[in-house]
Write an enzyme that holds these catalytic residues in place. Structure first.
Site, short mmCIF file in Angstrom:
data_model
loop_
_atom_site.label_atom_id
_atom_site.label_comp_id
_atom_site.label_asym_id
_atom_site.label_seq_id
_atom_site.Cartn_x
_atom_site.Cartn_y
_atom_site.Cartn_z
N HIS A 1 -0.59 7.91 -21.73
CA HIS A 1 0.74 7.74 -21.12
C HIS A 1 1.23 6.31 -21.40
CE1 HIS A 1 4.03 8.08 -18.34
NE2 HIS A 1 3.56 7.13 -17.55
N ARG B 1 6.38 -1.56 -13.51
CA ARG B 1 6.58 -2.37 -14.72
C ARG B 1 7.95 -3.04 -14.69
NH1 ARG B 1 6.39 0.12 -20.69
NH2 ARG B 1 7.50 1.75 -19.58
N ARG C 1 2.68 -1.49 -19.76
CA ARG C 1 1.88 -0.84 -18.73
C ARG C 1 0.51 -1.50 -18.67
NH1 ARG C 1 4.38 4.09 -20.89
NH2 ARG C 1 5.69 4.97 -19.29
N ARG D 1 10.90 14.40 -20.35
CA ARG D 1 11.78 13.54 -21.17
C ARG D 1 11.91 14.10 -22.58
NH1 ARG D 1 9.34 7.94 -18.65
NH2 ARG D 1 10.86 7.83 -16.93
N GLY E 1 7.41 3.51 -2.16
CA GLY E 1 8.44 2.88 -2.99
C GLY E 1 9.28 3.92 -3.69
N ASP F 1 6.49 12.77 -19.24
CA ASP F 1 6.80 12.56 -20.66
C ASP F 1 7.31 13.85 -21.31
OD1 ASP F 1 5.97 9.91 -20.42
OD2 ASP F 1 3.89 10.39 -20.92
N GLY G 1 7.17 7.16 -4.90
CA GLY G 1 6.55 7.85 -3.77
C GLY G 1 7.58 8.50 -2.87
N1 NAD Z 1 2.58 7.90 -14.17
C1 NAD Z 1 3.89 7.87 -14.33
O1 NAD Z 1 4.46 8.71 -15.03
C2 NAD Z 1 4.70 6.79 -13.65
C3 NAD Z 1 6.11 6.84 -13.65
C4 NAD Z 1 6.82 5.85 -12.96
C5 NAD Z 1 6.13 4.83 -12.30
N2 NAD Z 1 4.78 4.80 -12.36
C6 NAD Z 1 4.00 3.76 -11.68
O2 NAD Z 1 3.97 4.10 -10.28
C7 NAD Z 1 3.77 2.92 -9.51
C8 NAD Z 1 4.85 2.86 -8.44
O3 NAD Z 1 6.15 2.68 -9.02
P1 NAD Z 1 7.43 2.49 -8.07
O4 NAD Z 1 8.59 2.39 -8.96
O5 NAD Z 1 7.41 3.50 -6.97
O6 NAD Z 1 7.11 1.05 -7.42
P2 NAD Z 1 7.63 0.46 -6.05
O7 NAD Z 1 7.40 -1.01 -6.08
O8 NAD Z 1 8.99 0.95 -5.74
O9 NAD Z 1 6.62 1.10 -4.98
C9 NAD Z 1 5.28 0.76 -4.90
C10 NAD Z 1 4.91 0.71 -3.43
O10 NAD Z 1 3.50 0.53 -3.32
C11 NAD Z 1 3.28 -0.24 -2.14
N3 NAD Z 1 1.95 -0.80 -2.15
C12 NAD Z 1 1.45 -1.84 -2.87
N4 NAD Z 1 0.16 -2.03 -2.57
C13 NAD Z 1 -0.17 -1.08 -1.66
C14 NAD Z 1 -1.38 -0.75 -0.98
N5 NAD Z 1 -2.50 -1.45 -1.18
N6 NAD Z 1 -1.35 0.28 -0.11
C15 NAD Z 1 -0.22 0.98 0.10
N7 NAD Z 1 0.93 0.73 -0.51
C16 NAD Z 1 0.96 -0.31 -1.38
C17 NAD Z 1 4.39 -1.29 -2.20
O11 NAD Z 1 4.61 -1.90 -0.93
C18 NAD Z 1 5.57 -0.47 -2.69
O12 NAD Z 1 6.37 0.03 -1.62
C19 NAD Z 1 3.81 1.77 -10.53
O13 NAD Z 1 2.51 1.42 -10.90
C20 NAD Z 1 4.56 2.37 -11.72
O14 NAD Z 1 4.27 1.70 -12.92
C21 NAD Z 1 4.07 5.75 -13.01
#
Ligand code: NAD
Length: 310
Positions: free
Chosen positions: A175, A82, A88, A151, A9, A148, A12
């Site tokens: 976080h 989110r 979160r 930012r 997504g 963080d 990633g």
């Molecule tokens: N730690 C951080 O600093 C931080 C920062 C931003 C986002 N995030 C978190 O990262 C995660 C991803 O965010 P995003 O914006 O890329 O979301 P997104 O929806 O764009 O991407 C998530 C992807 O995961 C895939 N997915 C779901 N279940 C799966 C599984 N079982 N196996 C493989 N793939 C699977 C979905 O199909 C989707 O393509 C979220 O939980 C978000 O809250 C964390």
């Protein structure tokens, strides 16, 4: 060096993009459950290779973990992001099931990999990954503090009206909007404390903007941000794969450090080829220690929700 990113997504795919154009790894595998999605993202990134000039080979896989075999580092971004108004913490139930099954699948094919957890609520997902896999604590790293902190440095540079690369600063603790701790006292403008240039009111404003940094972007974008999160993961992966031993705040298992045990929470770490190589004690003052203890309590409360999954 091979990196797998689970979840193709926003975060990633951005991470894969940054890893390839910066040449951090020779091979990147994107894996997603959505049919053809990871393959499409990989092909799109590869079609940049001749214009941006990189040699990393990026490929995609629809849930076929055999393609991830022998990865040195695996990044878990799978889960739901989110949405506006969602905390979160509310993500925990859905993402815990996803993260746990992904971690187990990954280790079947890459038993020696270092795992970087990104999915939210990240501190709790990191704790879950450690408990569910039984891996040694140096091999499970939660990414949140790097983002963080970037930012924090951005808001500091805005307040100082100076280039962000001349600003140093770190965010530790959980976080989360209310749990992270921007270490304003230790922040500097090229080695000189920022307090020499900013009033207390200005520094408080920077800290407050940092703490709601993610929520602000979620409000603007309609989903959580991806450029800075993806780049922050790539920065962390670079320090692991290329044994840079950078000091990066990461969510790691504590065993007495910072007065806490049996919890994953953000602290400054030396990150190298063995993952977490050292936890650095930056000598918090009493007020910062109290904030850290409060933050740990909030993270611990969230971890309690894992009972049904563990
Ligand atoms: N730690 C951080 O600093 C931080 C920062 C931003 C986002 N995030 C978190 O990262 C995660 C991803 O965010 P995003 O914006 O890329 O979301 P997104 O929806 O764009 O991407 C998530 C992807 O995961 C895939 N997915 C779901 N279940 C799966 C599984 N079982 N196996 C493989 N793939 C699977 C979905 O199909 C989707 O393509 C979220 O939980 C978000 O809250 C964390």
């Amino acid at each position: 060096m091979k990196v797998t990113i689970v979840g193709a997504g926003n975060v990633g795919a951005t991470c894969a993009d940054v890893i390839s154009y910066r040449g951090i790894a020779s091979e990147v595998v994107l894996l997603d459950i959505k049919e053809g999605f990871a393959e499409g993202k990989a092909m799109d990134i590869m079609q940049c290779s001749t214009t941006t000039g990189f040699n990393t080979v990026v490929s995609g896989s629809t849930n076929d973990y055999s393609k991830t075999a022998k990865s040195d580092v695996v990044v878990i971004t799978s889960g739901i992001p989110r949405k506006p108004g969602m905390t979160r913490e509310e993500l925990i139930g859905i993402n815990a099931g996803i993260v746990k099954s992904v971690a187990v699948n990954i280790l079947e094919h890459s038993p020696d990999a270092i795992i970087v957890v990104v999915s939210n609520p990240m501190d709790t997902m990191t704790y879950l990954t450690l408990k569910a896999t039984g891996l040694p604590k140096n091999r499970v790293i939660g990414m949140g503090g790097a983002l963080d902190s970037s930012r924090f440095k951005y808001f500091l540079s805005q307040a100082l009206q100076k280039p962000s690369n001349d600003v140093q600063g770190m965010v530790i603790g959980g976080h989360g909007d209310t749990t992270m701790i921007p270490l304003t006292r230790l922040a500097s403008y090229n080695g000189s404390p920022v307090a020499n240039f900013l009033s207390q009111e200005e520094m408080d404003k920077v800290a407050a903007s940092t703490m709601v940094g993610g929520a602000t972007l979620t409000g603007l974008l309609g989903t959580s941000a991806w450029y800075a999160p993806g780049a922050s993961v790539a920065f962390l992966v670079d320090s692991i794969l290329n044994n840079q031993k950078r000091m990066i705040p990461c969510s790691v298992m504590l065993d007495g450090e910072y007065g806490q045990s049996d919890i994953c929470i953000g602290v400054p770490c030396i990150i190298g080829r063995n993952g977490v190589e050292q936890i650095v004690d930056v000598k918090l003052n009493d007020a910062e220690k109290a904030l850290f203890a409060k933050s740990a309590e909030a993270v611990r409360n969230m971890n309690a929700d894992l009972k049904s999954v563990l």
